[in-house]
Enzyme design. Structure first.
Site, mmCIF file in Angstrom:
data_model
loop_
_atom_site.group_PDB
_atom_site.id
_atom_site.type_symbol
_atom_site.label_atom_id
_atom_site.label_comp_id
_atom_site.label_asym_id
_atom_site.label_seq_id
_atom_site.Cartn_x
_atom_site.Cartn_y
_atom_site.Cartn_z
ATOM 1 N N LYS A 59 0.667 -1.159 0.006
ATOM 2 C CA LYS A 59 -0.067 -0.041 -0.078
ATOM 3 C C LYS A 59 0.783 1.122 -0.039
ATOM 4 O O LYS A 59 0.594 2.243 -0.626
ATOM 5 C CB LYS A 59 -0.813 -0.019 1.099
ATOM 6 N N GLN A 103 -4.907 -1.326 9.568
ATOM 7 C CA GLN A 103 -4.762 -2.687 8.901
ATOM 8 C C GLN A 103 -5.258 -3.527 10.074
ATOM 9 O O GLN A 103 -4.860 -3.765 10.954
ATOM 10 C CB GLN A 103 -3.420 -3.198 8.634
ATOM 11 N N ASP A 126 -11.407 2.842 3.873
ATOM 12 C CA ASP A 126 -11.816 1.625 3.625
ATOM 13 C C ASP A 126 -13.221 1.521 3.681
ATOM 14 O O ASP A 126 -13.845 0.402 3.220
ATOM 15 C CB ASP A 126 -11.259 0.847 4.994
#
Ligand code: NDP
Length: 299
Positions: A59, A103, A126
């Protein structure tokens, strides 16, 4: 089946994701040159989960490659929930940070729900905050979770208008199945959501023009569950024994038998997987533009 016939059936998510990342990079160029603005993505990793380490590294690398600022925060596995929430609070207030991604999974002493609830919904790239979940459910304009967004992009690229199609979403998780179902409803599909308690699952699958499998069970869906001519999106990522002490990745769909009947299918790897990070970058640009009240550059 000839190689050519096989090639035309395979939806190349890797190539599509490369194109999407190039588009994001071009948008970032415009934002920098015309608006003096540089989107930034903050990624927070708690602990030392090897798979998460790989995701976070990728990422960060792809964020920088798209010309954006990347902020990496690595915290020890013993981090308290209070300390993590304090960091999220600082990132919420940081004007250089357009998007925040924590995460998952998190260590047991930290509630993922509490962390997600603390992220500013406008920076929630997200799309997991209940504000964004709610906006998706009522057809509003929030942040859409990256993996289902990537699936939808691949479907629309292959099929164009999805209106009226019968879609079966196999799996009802908050990160894939449910948002996927909402996105397909938004596209005017007739949507069925199946899960571990679904009766006559094979029959349900056979009715679908579009089948999205997000179960986490290797090759669970055989070709004879699939309607001839349908389009299959395989979200599953399952590591199986490949013999010789090696492993390999397979999806939730039995690719070889499915290929005989589908009109198109995403492979694993190289299908949905590469779309997730590309959509994360897309969401980061969107979040930055919304924060500054400007339109996403049309490149
Ligand atoms: P979850 O484990 O959260 O959800 C799995 C879903 O599958 C549940 O709704 C479950 O039903 C259903 N299910 C399990 N077994 C069966 C069965 N035998 N028959 C019918 N339904 C069943 O998984 P995720 O949604 O997080 O992920 C699904 C897969 O997608 C995984 O392989 C994961 O690795 C992959 N994935 C890939 C991503 C990517 O490409 N970037 C991103 C995210 C996930 P119930 O609710 O009843 O328990």
């Amino acid at each position: 089946m000839t190689d050519e016939a096989t090639d035309t059936k395979i939806i190349d998510g890797k190539a599509f994701a490369t194109g999407l990342r190039a588009k994001v990079a071009a948008q970032v160029d415009v934002l920098k040159s015309r608006h003096d603005m540089e989107p930034g993505l903050a990624v927070v990793l708690v602990g030392e989960n090897p798979a998460s380490e790989v995701y976070v590294r990728n990422k960060a690398r792809q964020t920088r490659a798209a010309g954006m600022r990347s902020f990496e925060h690595r915290l020890p596995a013993t981090t308290s929930q209070e300390d993590l929430l304090a960091l999220v609070g600082r990132l919420n207030d940081d004007p250089l940070v357009s998007g925040i991604l924590v995460q998952l999974p998190l260590p047991p002493q930290i509630s993922a729900d509490a962390v997600i609830a603390t992220i500013d919904p406008e920076k929630d790239v997200d799309g997991f905050h209940t504000t964004n979940v709610g906006l998706l459910a009522v057809g509003g304009d929030g942040m859409v979770p990256c993996t289902p967004l990537g699936c939808l992009m691949l479907l629309k690229n292959r099929l164009g208008d999805l209106a009226g199609a019968r879609a079966l979403v196999l799996g009802r998780s908050n990160i894939v199945g449910k948002p996927m179902a909402h996105l397909l409803i938004r596209e005017s599909c007739t949507v069925t959501v199946a899960h571990s308690r679904t009766r006559e699952l094979a029959e349900e699958c056979r009715r679908a023009d579009i089948l999205v499998a997000a179960v986490g069970r290797p090759r669970m869906v055989p070709g004879d569950w699939i309607r001839p001519g349908s389009v299959v999106v395989d979200v599953g990522i399952n590591r199986v024994d490949a013999g010789n002490g090696k492993t390999r990745l397979v999806g939730d769909v039995d690719f070889e038998s499915a290929l005989e009947v589908v009109s198109a299918i995403t492979p694993v790897p190289g299908g949905v997987g590469p779309m997730t990070i590309a959509c994360l970058l897309h969401n980061t640009v969107l979040a930055a533009c919304r924060r500054h009240g400007i339109a996403v550059p049309d490149v």
